[in-house]
Every structure is written in structure tokens, then in C-alpha cells.
Scaffold this motif. Structure first.
Motif, PDB file in Angstrom:
ATOM      1  N   GLN A  36      -3.228  12.038  -8.317  1.00 18.10           N
ATOM      2  CA  GLN A  36      -4.439  12.480  -8.801  1.00 18.10           C
ATOM      3  C   GLN A  36      -4.144  14.106  -8.880  1.00 18.10           C
TER       4      GLN A  36
ATOM      5  N   THR B 117       0.394   8.576   0.154  1.00 17.05           N
ATOM      6  CA  THR B 117       0.396   9.809  -0.376  1.00 17.05           C
ATOM      7  C   THR B 117      -0.147  11.018   0.414  1.00 17.05           C
TER       8      THR B 117
ATOM      9  N   GLY C  26      -6.866   2.588  -9.241  1.00 22.59           N
ATOM     10  CA  GLY C  26      -6.783   2.010  -8.170  1.00 22.59           C
ATOM     11  C   GLY C  26      -5.693   0.898  -7.928  1.00 22.59           C
TER      12      GLY C  26
ATOM     13  N   ASP D 104      -0.384   6.278  -7.591  1.00 29.40           N
ATOM     14  CA  ASP D 104      -0.804   7.224  -8.456  1.00 29.40           C
ATOM     15  C   ASP D 104      -0.705   8.377  -8.116  1.00 29.40           C
TER      16      ASP D 104
ATOM     17  N   TYR E   7      -6.912  -1.199  -3.583  1.00 25.12           N
ATOM     18  CA  TYR E   7      -7.918  -0.967  -4.461  1.00 25.12           C
ATOM     19  C   TYR E   7      -8.731   0.189  -3.876  1.00 25.12           C
ATOM     20  N   GLN E   8      -8.677   0.579  -2.673  1.00 22.29           N
ATOM     21  CA  GLN E   8      -9.647   1.602  -1.859  1.00 22.29           C
ATOM     22  C   GLN E   8      -8.539   2.779  -1.597  1.00 22.29           C
ATOM     23  N   LEU E   9      -9.110   3.838  -1.738  1.00 18.53           N
ATOM     24  CA  LEU E   9      -8.494   5.094  -1.611  1.00 18.53           C
ATOM     25  C   LEU E   9      -8.957   5.511  -0.005  1.00 18.53           C
TER      26      LEU E   9
ATOM     27  N   ASP F 266       0.847  -1.343  -0.061  1.00 17.04           N
ATOM     28  CA  ASP F 266      -0.058   0.109  -0.087  1.00 17.04           C
ATOM     29  C   ASP F 266       0.958   1.290   0.010  1.00 17.04           C
TER      30      ASP F 266
ATOM     31  N   ASP G 215      -3.620   4.163  -0.277  1.00 16.97           N
ATOM     32  CA  ASP G 215      -4.142   3.620  -1.351  1.00 16.97           C
ATOM     33  C   ASP G 215      -3.930   1.924  -1.079  1.00 16.97           C
ATOM     34  N   SER G 216      -5.089   1.564  -0.490  1.00 16.93           N
ATOM     35  CA  SER G 216      -4.977   0.251   0.132  1.00 16.93           C
ATOM     36  C   SER G 216      -5.909  -0.963  -0.647  1.00 16.93           C
TER      37      SER G 216
ATOM     38  N   GLN H 137       4.919  10.931  -2.134  1.00 23.30           N
ATOM     39  CA  GLN H 137       4.445   9.549  -2.091  1.00 23.30           C
ATOM     40  C   GLN H 137       5.426   8.685  -1.861  1.00 23.30           C
TER      41      GLN H 137
END
Lengths: 108, 116
Positions: free
Chosen positions: B105, A34, B99, B103, A94-96, A31, A91-92, A49
Motif C-alpha cells: 500500500q 508486511t 486483498g 501487496d 482477505y482481511q488486513l 498469509d 494480510d489474512s 514483506q
């Protein structure tokens, strides 16, 4: 699922180093963390990041300890223009997961 | 190059009216996000588009909210039958990747919506 926690606000003075810590439990090995900066009436903008140890760029450093349960944004020699809200984002899987933001006020 | 643009910058509407908010992402960015930010609050995720995949609508607060992204570029967020609690700044962001990948944004300036 990871959850992020940041201090609501911090004060400091011009020329000082400021460290803002974000706590994040259940963070996975890959993960990424950022940090974003937001000024009033603007959208957030990217600062830095990383996902492990230390990352440094021209404006900040990011420290992530081995247990990865927290990360620290370090701003060297802040100025009045660094007064802003700072958000950590994990960013875990696919979940932010956004932190609630830390309002940093720099005093002369 | 041009950043993310949003229009209108400000929108005042009456309760019960429908509104459309537009987002033009950075050219070539495949991912697009919508967020809501109430006064003095953090970011509330609304919806996420990635390429041709079905959008992630998990953050939409009610069925009055919908969004589409035409041709993988411009996106429109529609709020039907607006309520006073919908008053907020609506932020759009785009990124090169979706995701699961590191990345960045890039955010637009936002649309400030006021529902009277």
C-alpha cells in the motif's frame, strides 16, 4: 481471525541493531506479513514483506519462524532518523489486520 | 511518478457541518483504502475499493460516513453532520492488487480534520 500484538514502545541507541516482534495468532499458511514505517505527519511507508523464513532488503530483515506465530523486523545499525512508529500488518484471508504500532526512539 | 495525493491537507469545520475529503491514487492502482488515525493511535480501517467490485464498508463507524470512487480512480470520503470525535487524520492508500494477494500500500500524506 488473526490478531496482531506489538510492543507499544522501544528505545535504542545509534549504531545498534533493533528487533521489533509482532505476535500474530491464527495466521494461515499463505498469509503475508508486511511492516510499515511512519514518521510524524506522514502516511506509513512500506519497509519489508514476507510469509516465511527470512527476507532481507536494503533497509531491514524480516524473520518468520516455522510456527509463524510471530515475526521480527530487524533494523541493522539504526540512526536517529529511524525514530518512527513501526506497524506490522497481516494480510489474512482477505482481511488486513494492523498492529497498533511500536514507537521506536533512537538515542544518540 | 506521482504518489498518492490527498486534499485538503488540513480541514477545520464546525460540529454539524458536512465535509468531503479527496484522494487521488497512483495511476493504474486498482485498490484504494481509507483509514482513520486518531492522535497517537494506530490505523483504523474504514473502507476498501477494489476495481469494479462492491466496496468493503465494514470499517465505517456510522452511517454519517460514506465514500465513493468515480471511474476507478479518484475517491471522496464524506462525513455528514461532523462530530468532535471525528477529529483525526484521514489517510488514503492505493495498491496494484486487492486483498488476498501480497501487496504494498502506498499512502498519501493524509488530511487532518478538526471539528470544533
Amino acid at each position: 481471525l488473526a490478531k496482531t500484538t506489538q510492543p507499544i514502545s522501544m528505545d535504542s541507541y545509534e549504531g545498534q541493531e533493533v528487533n521489533i516482534t509482532c505476535s500474530h495468532n491464527n495466521i494461515a499458511t499463505n498469509d503475508y506479513i508486511t511492516w510499515y514505517q511512519q514518521f510524524p505527519s506522514q502516511g506509513p511507508r512500506f519497509i519489508i514483506q514476507g510469509y516465511k523464513t527470512k527476507v532481507t532488503n536494503e533497509v531491514a530483515s524480516l524473520f518468520i519462524p516455522a510456527d509463524r506465530k510471530s515475526s521480527t523486523l530487524s533494523l541493522p545499525r539504526v540512526s536517529l532518523s529511524d525514530t518512527a512508529v513501526y506497524y506490522c500488518l497481516v494480510d489474512s484471508n482477505y482481511q488486513l489486520i494492523w498492529g497498533a504500532g511500536t514507537k521506536l526512539i533512537i538515542k544518540p | 511518478g506521482a504518489g498518492v495525493s490527498q486534499s485538503p491537507s488540513n480541514k477545520v469545520t464546525e460540529k454539524g457541518k458536512d465535509v468531503e475529503l479527496r484522494c487521488d491514487p497512483i495511476s493504474g492502482h486498482t485498490a484504494l483504502y481509507w483509514y482513520r488515525q486518531s492522535l497517537g493511535q494506530g490505523l483504523e480501517f474504514l473502507i476498501y475499493f477494489q476495481g469494479n467490485s462492491a466496496p468493503d464498508k465494514s470499517g465505517l463507524p456510522s452511517d454519517r460516513f460514506s465514500a465513493e470512487r468515480t471511474g476507478g480512480s479518484v475517491s471522496t470520503l464524506t462525513i455528514q453532520r461532523t462530530q468532535q470525535e471525528d477529529s483525526a487524520v484521514y489517510l488514503c492508500a492505493s495498491s496494484l492488487a486487492g486483498g488476498g494477494l501480497p501487496d504494498t500500500q502506498y499512502f498519501g500524506p493524509g488530511t487532518r480534520l478538526t471539528v470544533l
